[in-house]
Scaffold this motif. Sequence first.
Motif, mmCIF file in Angstrom:
data_model
loop_
_atom_site.group_PDB
_atom_site.id
_atom_site.type_symbol
_atom_site.label_atom_id
_atom_site.label_comp_id
_atom_site.label_asym_id
_atom_site.label_seq_id
_atom_site.Cartn_x
_atom_site.Cartn_y
_atom_site.Cartn_z
ATOM 1 N N VAL A 118 0.865 -1.183 0.000
ATOM 2 C CA VAL A 118 0.000 0.000 0.000
ATOM 3 C C VAL A 118 0.898 1.228 0.000
ATOM 4 O O VAL A 118 1.720 1.407 0.909
ATOM 5 C CB VAL A 118 -0.916 0.020 1.240
ATOM 6 C CG1 VAL A 118 -1.787 1.274 1.238
ATOM 7 C CG2 VAL A 118 -1.779 -1.235 1.276
ATOM 8 N N ILE A 128 -3.065 -7.419 3.463
ATOM 9 C CA ILE A 128 -2.378 -6.458 4.317
ATOM 10 C C ILE A 128 -2.093 -7.084 5.684
ATOM 11 O O ILE A 128 -2.957 -7.719 6.286
ATOM 12 C CB ILE A 128 -3.214 -5.185 4.450
ATOM 13 C CG1 ILE A 128 -3.423 -4.562 3.061
ATOM 14 C CG2 ILE A 128 -2.548 -4.182 5.378
ATOM 15 C CD1 ILE A 128 -4.407 -3.439 3.038
ATOM 16 N N LEU A 176 -9.949 -0.807 2.647
ATOM 17 C CA LEU A 176 -8.842 -1.687 2.254
ATOM 18 C C LEU A 176 -9.293 -3.142 2.242
ATOM 19 O O LEU A 176 -8.488 -4.061 2.305
ATOM 20 C CB LEU A 176 -7.667 -1.515 3.217
ATOM 21 C CG LEU A 176 -7.128 -0.095 3.395
ATOM 22 C CD1 LEU A 176 -5.998 -0.088 4.410
ATOM 23 C CD2 LEU A 176 -6.645 0.471 2.073
ATOM 24 N N PHE A 227 -3.046 -5.978 -2.629
ATOM 25 C CA PHE A 227 -2.054 -5.163 -1.943
ATOM 26 C C PHE A 227 -1.498 -5.917 -0.735
ATOM 27 O O PHE A 227 -2.203 -6.679 -0.074
ATOM 28 C CB PHE A 227 -2.652 -3.835 -1.493
ATOM 29 C CG PHE A 227 -2.907 -2.871 -2.617
ATOM 30 C CD1 PHE A 227 -1.847 -2.264 -3.281
ATOM 31 C CD2 PHE A 227 -4.204 -2.586 -3.026
ATOM 32 C CE1 PHE A 227 -2.072 -1.377 -4.326
ATOM 33 C CE2 PHE A 227 -4.434 -1.699 -4.067
ATOM 34 C CZ PHE A 227 -3.373 -1.097 -4.721
ATOM 35 N N ILE A 237 -0.386 -1.118 6.806
ATOM 36 C CA ILE A 237 -1.109 0.137 6.581
ATOM 37 C C ILE A 237 -0.157 1.285 6.890
ATOM 38 O O ILE A 237 0.338 1.399 8.016
ATOM 39 C CB ILE A 237 -2.344 0.227 7.479
ATOM 40 C CG1 ILE A 237 -3.291 -0.946 7.199
ATOM 41 C CG2 ILE A 237 -3.069 1.547 7.267
ATOM 42 C CD1 ILE A 237 -4.486 -1.011 8.121
ATOM 43 N N ASN A 260 -7.678 -7.654 0.842
ATOM 44 C CA ASN A 260 -6.328 -7.621 0.304
ATOM 45 C C ASN A 260 -5.470 -8.586 1.112
ATOM 46 O O ASN A 260 -5.999 -9.526 1.713
ATOM 47 C CB ASN A 260 -5.776 -6.188 0.336
ATOM 48 C CG ASN A 260 -6.323 -5.319 -0.771
ATOM 49 O OD1 ASN A 260 -5.864 -5.376 -1.905
ATOM 50 N ND2 ASN A 260 -7.323 -4.489 -0.463
ATOM 51 N N LEU A 286 -9.461 0.954 -1.935
ATOM 52 C CA LEU A 286 -8.509 0.018 -2.530
ATOM 53 C C LEU A 286 -8.993 -1.415 -2.395
ATOM 54 O O LEU A 286 -8.225 -2.353 -2.595
ATOM 55 C CB LEU A 286 -7.139 0.152 -1.854
ATOM 56 C CG LEU A 286 -6.541 1.546 -1.706
ATOM 57 C CD1 LEU A 286 -5.169 1.448 -1.048
ATOM 58 C CD2 LEU A 286 -6.429 2.240 -3.051
#
Length: 493
Positions: free
Chosen positions: A179, A223, A218, A199, A203, A221, A194
């Motif tokens: 990200v 993450i 978000l 991704f 964060i 993803n 997003l």
Amino acid sequence: MKISSKDILNFLKTKREISLLFIVSKPQVTSHTIFLLIYATMEKAFASCLLTHLLLHYAMASSAMTHTNITTDQLALLSLKSQIISDPFHFLDESWSPAISVCHWVGVTCGSRHQRVKSLNLSNLALMGSIPRDFGNLTFLATLDLGSNNFHGNLPQEMARLHRLKFLDISFNNFIGEVPSWFGFLHELQVLNLGYNSFTGSIPSSFSNISTLETLNLRSNFIEGQIPKVIGSLINLRELNLRGNKLIGSIPLSLLNASRLESLDISFNSLEGNIPERIGNLHNLNELGIQFNKLTGSIPLSIFNISKIEVIAFTGNSLSGILPNGLCNHLQILKELYLHKNNFHGHMPTSLSNCSELQLLDLSVNDFDGPIHSGIGRLSNLQKLSLKYNHFTGEIPKEISNLIELEGIDLAYNSFSGSLAMEIFNISGLRKISLSFNNLSGTIPSNIGSVLPNIEELYLMGLTYLVGTIPHSISNCSKLTILELSYNQLRKT
């Protein structure tokens, strides 16, 4: 700039009144004085001409610059087009042509003041390709929506120059990479979506620089890491969706400072620890989702004081304790309550009937016990009721027939006793009934084919006291797809 003698004479001719007046009024003026006068006048004329020349040059340069800027926008978009390897609907093929003004291209909107591209909406066009570095030259862009396409690759760092961006949606694509921390340079951003990409990384703490941010999505993803404490400094944040990632750690207390939050969803991660007691400070919450994490402890009582809340979802954790008797005293507009798959115990609160707007109630896979109170019949808006895999006892209350909006009821794997509740079979809108593995007795209603015209799934398995025959009218249940009648005492006709 050259000034000829003819120019001087013409200039002096236009100023002859001033010169003659000066000479007549001053008869003692010498030839040297006249020369100084002419020189001063010429110097003033030179300065005036120079200023005019500079202004003209500036005007021409400004005009050229405007032309260059809109051309720059056009080139940036053509560069994007060159990276599109699939345009199945031919929107860009037919519209994005240098022969047409860029402001008339599909998905492009220009500003009336500067005639620069201020909005680009290419969502839902099934485009496949990547984002070129030149895209960062669209410096007047305020809205960018590339959602629901097949874009891939990394976001170029040059996009950090899009400092006017207020709305950015690139959800439902195949973008990869960490990200970007440069999002922190987009100080006017209000919506950042997003979601549904690939991704990675954590964060970025630089998000704290986007004080205008109202929506941060978000979702879905890869993450990792913890929810950064700086998220709590986003005082204008109204929606935070981190659902479906690989986040760890606890829910940061600083998050509770984002008091304008209306929707918080951090479900499907690996968060641990307790739900903070101060979560009730988020008094504007409308939806709260913390499903399928590793949370422990009890539900903070402060949650049941958030009067604006409509959805509470804690499914799939290790939460425990009992539900408070005053559960619905302040939840006047609660519509959905998901407590499925936890370790709650005790009785169903009698105040549950005060949640008159409730449409979905899921208390399944817990350790609840005791009877179901007749007050449940006052939940007239209830559409789905799931109490399976608990220890509920007693008879199914007759008042359940008041739930005329009910579409699905699942009471399987409990200890309900008494006769097979005929009242359930009088709710014509039911599409699913599951009463399996209880201590119910009786027969299947002979008119089941007419009283349940919409039934799709009927589970009466493991009812060892179910007797009689399968009624012929069941053949009229034309929408029925699943019928489970095993492990009982039904006999052939």
